[in-house]
Enzyme design. Structure first.
Site, PDB file in Angstrom:
ATOM      1  N   HIS A  19     -35.970 -32.375 -15.575  1.00  0.00           N
ATOM      2  CA  HIS A  19     -36.380 -33.557 -16.334  1.00  0.00           C
ATOM      3  C   HIS A  19     -35.703 -33.675 -17.701  1.00  0.00           C
ATOM      4  O   HIS A  19     -35.621 -34.773 -18.258  1.00  0.00           O
ATOM      5  CB  HIS A  19     -37.896 -33.551 -16.559  1.00  0.00           C
ATOM      6  CG  HIS A  19     -38.701 -33.682 -15.314  1.00  0.00           C
ATOM      7  ND1 HIS A  19     -38.527 -34.723 -14.421  1.00  0.00           N
ATOM      8  CD2 HIS A  19     -39.688 -32.902 -14.787  1.00  0.00           C
ATOM      9  CE1 HIS A  19     -39.374 -34.584 -13.422  1.00  0.00           C
ATOM     10  NE2 HIS A  19     -40.077 -33.480 -13.611  1.00  0.00           N
ATOM     11  N   ASP A  55     -38.058 -30.980  -5.239  1.00  0.00           N
ATOM     12  CA  ASP A  55     -39.272 -30.953  -6.050  1.00  0.00           C
ATOM     13  C   ASP A  55     -40.112 -32.191  -5.749  1.00  0.00           C
ATOM     14  O   ASP A  55     -39.577 -33.245  -5.392  1.00  0.00           O
ATOM     15  CB  ASP A  55     -38.861 -30.938  -7.522  1.00  0.00           C
ATOM     16  CG  ASP A  55     -39.951 -30.526  -8.481  1.00  0.00           C
ATOM     17  OD1 ASP A  55     -40.880 -31.324  -8.695  1.00  0.00           O
ATOM     18  OD2 ASP A  55     -39.857 -29.422  -9.043  1.00  0.00           O
ATOM     19  N   HIS A  57     -41.496 -33.970  -7.903  1.00  0.00           N
ATOM     20  CA  HIS A  57     -41.175 -34.949  -8.946  1.00  0.00           C
ATOM     21  C   HIS A  57     -39.707 -35.374  -8.854  1.00  0.00           C
ATOM     22  O   HIS A  57     -38.840 -34.576  -8.500  1.00  0.00           O
ATOM     23  CB  HIS A  57     -41.423 -34.344 -10.330  1.00  0.00           C
ATOM     24  CG  HIS A  57     -42.839 -33.902 -10.559  1.00  0.00           C
ATOM     25  ND1 HIS A  57     -43.296 -32.670 -10.160  1.00  0.00           N
ATOM     26  CD2 HIS A  57     -43.887 -34.536 -11.145  1.00  0.00           C
ATOM     27  CE1 HIS A  57     -44.578 -32.552 -10.493  1.00  0.00           C
ATOM     28  NE2 HIS A  57     -44.957 -33.667 -11.083  1.00  0.00           N
ATOM     29  N   ASP A 144     -43.797 -27.654  -5.727  1.00  0.00           N
ATOM     30  CA  ASP A 144     -45.014 -28.409  -6.005  1.00  0.00           C
ATOM     31  C   ASP A 144     -45.278 -29.524  -5.000  1.00  0.00           C
ATOM     32  O   ASP A 144     -46.237 -30.291  -5.162  1.00  0.00           O
ATOM     33  CB  ASP A 144     -44.998 -28.962  -7.430  1.00  0.00           C
ATOM     34  CG  ASP A 144     -43.704 -29.647  -7.804  1.00  0.00           C
ATOM     35  OD1 ASP A 144     -42.844 -29.843  -6.920  1.00  0.00           O
ATOM     36  OD2 ASP A 144     -43.533 -29.985  -8.987  1.00  0.00           O
TER      37      ASP A 144
END
Length: 281
Positions: A19, A55, A57, A144
């Site tokens: 990120h 991931d 995200h 995750d």
């Protein structure tokens, strides 16, 4: 080390900080090691680098860094931004004017589980990386996406995440001479999920894979009891939920299935840039 041929594969469990931006920390990430690694590979002589992010995200920081760089393909298979941070990563985001089709996003609905998640990985990520034919493959394995993760809303077992690792490992051998750099990433079920998923990653990268029915070591179970005041560790290295192999995309898609619609949207957005047919290839 991977690029020079000193090693065939490498793993940075502490990495995957996807990120962070050039001047901004974001989403628990201060420095974007994935971007740094890809830039270093390009400086060292790689002409084409593929980055695959698994991931839960969206890999927004890596995408932003190479948005208009035709040398780098970024593929992110993630939970839709409608229900999860950072709220980005739409199928219609395909890269800048000099790099159309090198940004690929598969934004899956909350609740997506094993077989449908693997179908997205196969039908989009694996297919487009093969077409791009990179010199080296960089992958991010945030775990995750698991159903026990407290921050996300997907339902992908340890077994399915391990199957995806096997796919990208095979892909590296097939398309770029085995040159593969694997990174960690997100994962917040810290005793039940994270150690098992990343142990599988290390095993696969070391060509010493661990079977999902292998018993968890006694020492780890004891450690979990100590740090959680009596909590129980998982008993085996898998969830006992081995994913059924997804049906190949070439056999057709189901327009009533929300995951198939997401897959088709991603394929329609970018596949023609890679001389692939979004419906059949």
């Amino acid at each position: 080390a991977v690029w020079s041929g000193e090693v065939l594969h490498a793993v940075n469990i502490a990495g995957g900080m996807h990120h962070a931006r050039r001047s901004t920390a974001a989403g628990f990430c201060i420095y974007n090691d994935a971007v740094a690694a890809i830039r270093r590979l390009l400086e060292a002589g790689a002409e084409r680098v593929a980055y695959v992010d698994l991931d839960a995200h969206h890999g927004d920081g890596v995408e932003a860094a190479f948005w208009d760089d035709p040398r780098v393909l970024t593929v992110s298979v993630h939970e839709t931004g409608l229900t999860l941070f950072p709220g980005t990563g739409h199928a219609t985001d395909v890269g800048g004017p000099h790099a159309r089709g090198t940004v690929v996003n598969v934004a899956l609905p909350a609740g997506t589980s094993d077989t449908r998640w693997l179908r997205a990985v196969d039908a989009v990520a694996v297919a487009v990386v093969r077409a791009f034919a990179p010199d080296v493959l960089v992958t991010q394995h945030g775990c995750d996406a698991h159903g026990m993760d407290p921050l996300t809303h997907l339902d992908v077992s340890v077994d399915a995440q391990r199957a995806a690792m096997e796919r990208v490992h095979e892909l590296a051998h097939d398309v770029c001479g085995g040159r593969w750099l694997a990174l960690g990433g997100g994962g917040y079920a810290i005793t039940q999920v994270v150690p098992r998923v990343w142990s599988h990653l290390l095993g696969i990268a070391a060509h010493a894979p661990v079977a999902v029915d292998t018993a968890v070591p006694d020492g780890f179970a004891e450690h979990v009891r100590e740090i959680t005041s009596g909590g129980e560790a998982p008993s085996t290295m898998g969830d006992g939920r081995e994913a059924r192999e997804p049906r190949p995309w070439s056999e057709g898609y189901d327009p009533s299935d929300d995951v198939d619609r997401v897959i088709l949207a991603a394929r329609r957005a970018v596949f023609e840039w890679h001389d692939l047919d979004p419906l059949y290839n």
